[in-house]
Design an enzyme around this catalytic site. Structure first.
Site, mmCIF file in Angstrom:
data_model
loop_
_atom_site.group_PDB
_atom_site.id
_atom_site.type_symbol
_atom_site.label_atom_id
_atom_site.label_comp_id
_atom_site.label_asym_id
_atom_site.label_seq_id
_atom_site.Cartn_x
_atom_site.Cartn_y
_atom_site.Cartn_z
ATOM 1 N N GLY A 1 -0.258 8.782 2.304
ATOM 2 C CA GLY A 1 0.310 10.115 2.268
ATOM 3 C C GLY A 1 1.694 10.164 2.899
ATOM 4 O O GLY A 1 2.554 10.942 2.499
ATOM 5 N N PHE A 2 1.916 9.282 3.852
ATOM 6 C CA PHE A 2 3.175 9.279 4.609
ATOM 7 C C PHE A 2 4.264 8.521 3.893
ATOM 8 O O PHE A 2 5.428 8.712 4.146
ATOM 9 C CB PHE A 2 2.920 8.596 5.950
ATOM 10 C CG PHE A 2 2.208 7.303 5.730
ATOM 11 C CD1 PHE A 2 0.821 7.274 5.747
ATOM 12 C CD2 PHE A 2 2.898 6.159 5.416
ATOM 13 C CE1 PHE A 2 0.149 6.098 5.462
ATOM 14 C CE2 PHE A 2 2.223 4.984 5.129
ATOM 15 C CZ PHE A 2 0.854 4.959 5.162
ATOM 16 N N GLY A 3 3.929 7.577 3.021
ATOM 17 C CA GLY A 3 4.929 6.736 2.368
ATOM 18 C C GLY A 3 4.365 5.351 2.096
ATOM 19 O O GLY A 3 3.158 5.176 1.993
ATOM 20 N N GLY B 1 0.835 -1.210 0.000
ATOM 21 C CA GLY B 1 0.000 0.000 0.000
ATOM 22 C C GLY B 1 0.860 1.246 0.000
ATOM 23 O O GLY B 1 2.051 1.195 0.313
ATOM 24 N N VAL B 2 0.246 2.347 -0.397
ATOM 25 C CA VAL B 2 0.939 3.629 -0.368
ATOM 26 C C VAL B 2 -0.010 4.649 0.240
ATOM 27 O O VAL B 2 -1.166 4.731 -0.154
ATOM 28 C CB VAL B 2 1.323 4.096 -1.791
ATOM 29 C CG1 VAL B 2 2.100 5.399 -1.723
ATOM 30 C CG2 VAL B 2 2.127 3.031 -2.503
ATOM 31 N N VAL C 1 3.733 1.099 2.504
ATOM 32 C CA VAL C 1 3.508 0.052 3.495
ATOM 33 C C VAL C 1 4.001 -1.274 2.903
ATOM 34 O O VAL C 1 3.659 -1.615 1.773
ATOM 35 C CB VAL C 1 2.011 -0.074 3.852
ATOM 36 C CG1 VAL C 1 1.813 -1.150 4.903
ATOM 37 C CG2 VAL C 1 1.461 1.252 4.337
ATOM 38 N N ASP D 1 -10.303 10.940 10.159
ATOM 39 C CA ASP D 1 -10.104 10.504 8.774
ATOM 40 C C ASP D 1 -10.732 9.129 8.565
ATOM 41 O O ASP D 1 -10.092 8.203 8.084
ATOM 42 C CB ASP D 1 -8.602 10.495 8.454
ATOM 43 C CG ASP D 1 -8.342 10.610 6.947
ATOM 44 O OD1 ASP D 1 -9.294 10.907 6.197
ATOM 45 O OD2 ASP D 1 -7.196 10.390 6.524
ATOM 46 N N LYS E 1 5.243 0.305 8.003
ATOM 47 C CA LYS E 1 4.915 1.582 7.394
ATOM 48 C C LYS E 1 6.178 2.428 7.451
ATOM 49 O O LYS E 1 6.696 2.697 8.529
ATOM 50 C CB LYS E 1 3.817 2.219 8.238
ATOM 51 C CG LYS E 1 3.012 3.282 7.613
ATOM 52 C CD LYS E 1 1.820 3.514 8.562
ATOM 53 C CE LYS E 1 1.026 4.725 8.249
ATOM 54 N NZ LYS E 1 -0.065 4.910 9.220
#
Ligand SMILES: *[C@@H]1O[C@H](CO)[C@@H](O)[C@H](O)[C@H]1NC(C)=O
Ligand SMILES: *[C@@H]1O[C@H](CO)[C@@H](O)[C@H](O)[C@H]1NC(C)=O
Ligand SMILES: *[C@@H]1O[C@H](CO)[C@@H](O)[C@H](O)[C@H]1NC(C)=O
Length: 798
Positions: free
Chosen positions: A498-500, A495-496, A502, A620, A517
């Protein structure tokens, strides 16, 4: 002619006094404008120039940009700028009191003056209203684009009001100037007791306790605005909010002026559990200016008890007992009868006013509870005729990062703001795309970029270390993390965000599967949200929240390690699409499975709201943040934006609006006041997404279908819900279950947060849906943990 007079008399006799005692001559000046114009709520503003009597160096200028949070272009987009002392002479009505409202929009104007050089004083009727005032600093501290100052002036002695603006040059700003965008002068009846007839006041707070924002045009002729009180509540003791259905029984015509019915219909009380109530004070903290006296007006209206000695409580202001036996029924003399009480408080040296309520045990009331409907706080002029306080100090605690979606939004016009939300969402998705592309380039060109230079590597490390030390989570070495992810192999990416990225990995000799993460070092938001996630998650443990196993910070890497969620995100299953846009999962989720997942997620969010030491708002909630483990148990994830309620209280008015478009609570967007009901709104969107398998925002659709929340509510109202349902489950859904489910989802999406259910109520409704779907047969895995929740649920409703 005669006939006309009769009609007029009849009107006087039949209409409540609010209409006639308010001499209907408000004066609204659109400063710097050339023509008359009308604002978004239909009020007419006139040009100011003919009222300027001494006018040495004034000029009019247009704002260069329009902040989306402005409620209306009038009176904000035009300004009058004064380079030397200038005075307006304004005609006033022969009443004893007037509101004077000053509107400031600190921004760049075409006249090309530095907004920071606007430093000035304002005086009127022998009073200093503002001194060394910087609208820019004040706006920044309040995170608002514009500022409205409301004063109440005693005006019986003169038919004219002189309002003077004086630049306050200092060493740093020798070219200081003054400016103003709008001036309102509204005659009002005397609403204060006789001992205040000679006092001028500045309105500091006007709060509709337990209720919604009330706009000026909804408050009879007094044109007051009332704000939600929840941002000012101290600690975790939020009590419960209630809304009465019946009308307010005003005892007299004058009493109608005190506050509009909406203030009295909604209330905050401590809750039905006496034991809990005895353990806490229902407390509000209000930021004021030190060394002034304040008139504190508390509004009460009790719709539940109505008998003397059923509910008796203490009222404390600044730790002093101002009322030992507050008994609303005794004061008001009946159910639904409003009453208010005034208290004068001197703030010596302190700039926070504390108001607290606590049940009075000694008088042995039937219930240990307390209640409040409204709070007004007015600053009183001092003996030198001064009302001016210092400029606030912009708080460093406030969000430093501004993402593409962060906009300030206290707006009056709902429809308009919704439209802006949609427009902004389109812009934001473009901005995010551009940002993502930029981030990719940045990363590939830099290789192992260092951690956020602004914060400095060492300080960020020590922050994390200390948090790891105090929390429950485990510390990993970068070697362990590299081994677990085959050196951050692309093949392991699942996964991707906002932070970077996974990664999927294995630790402890392949015994445990984990999700890793890894913060994207070029994301400025990263550090803040990373720390936030560690801070919150290391203290939370719940079956329906993802668990943080540990973290690693070493070699400029920042990594969080979680339990691996074998079945990915809820979103992937709804659209049957995996990360790479390929058809990923072979089977669609059944309706019953979907219900089970919604119930799990609701439990997780409900726990955040009520189960932790300090209530936490997720901020969120969306289908990509609901993860599924190998047994399809839903786990809420991604706490980067979450806030503990008590942290928010200290942020005075608001925080930058954050969240995901399509899921964002419109009220939060308008008022910038975050409550747990914002999560309820987002969850309502999730419920429809689950039912319809349609994304929250679908830019490819016609305008009325762009935003799933709007479309679903409109379809529901038209009775056309069926057509929206995901075809792959349409046949499976029990009709009763569908009715209950859609009702619940629609309630979650109510415009006003007060009309939305609590997460506990949502949970109970979904559980009921599952029963209806199962046709009464006992359901299996979902009864786990119920005992633990029963208590919390009990304390929710009343
Ligand atoms: C409530 O506030 C009063 C006044 O500040 C204080 O004396 C009392 O200890 C507080 N009670 C609780 C339970 O916090
Ligand atoms: C309030 O008054 C006290 C004592 O006179 C003084 O020390 C303090 O600086 C004042 N505070 C403000 C904000 O003016
Ligand atoms: C301000 O308040 C005082 C009472 O402290 C009052 O005597 C005085 O007239 C007021 N000043 C002005 C200019 O209104």
């Amino acid at each position: 002619m005669k006939c006309k007079i009769q009609i007029f008399l009849w009107a006087i006799l039949t209409f409540p006094c609010t209409i006639i005692t308010l001499d209907d001559h408000p004066l609204l000046l659109d400063c710097g404008a050339n023509l008359e114009s009308t604002d978004s709520s239909g009020r007419k503003w006139i040009p100011d120039s003919r009222f300027l009597t001494t006018n040495n160096h004034s000029l009019s200028s247009t704002a260069k940009s329009q902040d989306p949070s402005l409620p209306s272009t009038v009176p904000y987009m035009q300004s009058r700028i004064f380079k030397s002392q200038s005075t307006y002479t304004l005609p006033i009505s022969p009443t004893s009191r007037h509101w004077l409202r000053l509107h400031f929009y600190p921004t760049s104007y075409a006249a090309a003056l530095d907004p920071a050089a606007a430093l000035f004083s304002v005086s009127a009727a022998g009073l200093t209203l503002l001194h060394n005032f910087s609208a820019a600093i004040t706006a920044q501290a309040l995170t608002q684009a514009y500022i409205i100052r409301e004063y109440s002036l005693t005006t019986l002695n003169s038919p004219l009001l002189h309002l003077t603006f004086t630049p306050d040059p200092d060493h740093d700003r020798p070219n200081a100037f003054a400016f103003i965008n709008g001036i309102e002068i509204i005659p009002i009846p005397e609403i204060f007791p006789p001992e205040y007839y000679s006092r001028a006041m500045q309105t500091m707070f006007r709060l509709n306790v337990g209720g919604r924002f009330i706009a000026a045009d909804e408050d009879s002729g007094l044109t007051r605005t009332w704000h939600d009180d929840s941002p000012h509540i101290y600690g975790a003791g939020f009590g419960v909010t209630t809304r009465a259905g019946a009308g307010v029984a005003y005892p007299s015509r004058e009493s109608r002026l005190a506050a509009p019915p909406d203030v009295y219909l909604t209330a905050r009380s401590m809750g039905p559990n006496s034991t809990l109530n005895l353990n806490y004070n229902l407390t509000w903290i209000l930021d004021v200016d030190a060394n002034f006296s304040y008139l504190v007006r508390l509004h009460f209206c009790d719709f539940f008890f109505g008998k003397v000695n059923q509910m008796v409580f203490l009222i404390f202001i600044n730790n002093q007992t101002v009322e030992t036996d507050a008994d609303v029924a005794a004061w008001a003399g009946g159910k639904g009868v409003p009453v208010y009480k005034d208290y004068e408080v001197r703030q010596n040296g302190h700039n926070q006013l504390w108001l607290a309520l606590h049940p009075n045990v000694e008088s042995k009331p039937q219930y240990y509870d307390s209640i409040l409907n409204g709070i007004e706080v007015f600053k009183l002029n001092d003996t030198k005729g001064n009302l001016a306080g210092p400029n606030p100090i912009p708080s460093l605690k406030k969000d430093m990062s501004q993402d593409a979606t962060a906009t300030k939004f206290p707006s009056r016009s709902r429809k308009k703001s919704r439209l802006i939300v949609i427009l902004a969402s389109l812009l934001a998705s473009v901005a995010v795309l551009v940002g993502l592309i930029a981030a990719c380039f940045k990363q590939s060109s830099k290789g192992g970029a260092p951690w956020l230079p602004i914060y400095g590597g060492s300080s960020s490390s020590s922050q994390i270390s200390s948090r790891l030390g105090e929390g429950l989570c485990r510390h990993f070495s970068i070697g362990e993390i590299r081994a677990a992810t085959h050196g951050f192999s692309e093949a392991c990416v699942v996964g991707v965000g906002g932070f970077g990225k996974v990664y999927r990995g294995c630790i402890d000799g392949n015994a445990t599967e984990v999700a890793v993460k890894r913060a994207n070092p070029s994301s400025q938001q990263g550090l803040h949200e990373f720390l936030n996630e560690i801070e919150l998650l290391s203290k939370l443990r719940h079956r329906h929240l993802v668990s943080l196993i540990g973290a690693c910070e070493e070699n400029n890497e920042m990594v969080l390690v979680y339990d691996y969620m074998a079945n990915g995100t809820l979103r992937e299953h709804l659209y049957n699409i995996n990360l790479n846009g390929n058809k990923g999962w072979s089977d669609h989720l059944s309706w019953k499975q979907r219900l089970g997942i919604c119930i799990g997620a609701a439990r997780g969010i409900h726990y955040l709201h009520t189960g932790a030491k300090h209530p936490i708002i997720h901020r969120d909630v969306k289908t990509t943040n609901i993860l599924l483990d190998d047994k399809w148990v839903a786990k809420v994830s991604d706490f980067g934006l979450s806030k503990a309620r008590h942290a928010l209280d200290q942020a005075h008015v608001s925080t930058a609006v954050k969240g995901s478009f399509g899921y964002l609570d419109p009220e939060y967007y308008r008022r910038q006041q975050l409550t747990d009901k914002s999560d309820v709104y987002s969850f309502g969107v999730v419920l429809f997404e689950v039912l319809c398998a349609r994304p929250a925002i679908d830019a490819g659709r016609p305008r009325e279908q762009l935003c799933l929340a709007d479309w679903a509510v409109a379809s529901y109202r038209k009775g056309a819900m069926e057509e929206m349902i995901d075809p792959s489950i349409r046949g499976e859904i029990n009709a009763e279950c569908l009715k209950r489910y859609t009702e619940t989802a629609v309630k979650c999406l109510s415009e006003d947060s007060i009309d939305r259910p609590s997460m506990g109520e949502v949970l109970r409704n979904l559980e009921h849906c599952l029963k209806l779907q199962s046709g009464g047969e006992e359901e299996e895995q979902h009864s786990v943990n119920d005992a633990a929740f029963a208590d919390v649920l009990e304390t929710q409703g009343r």
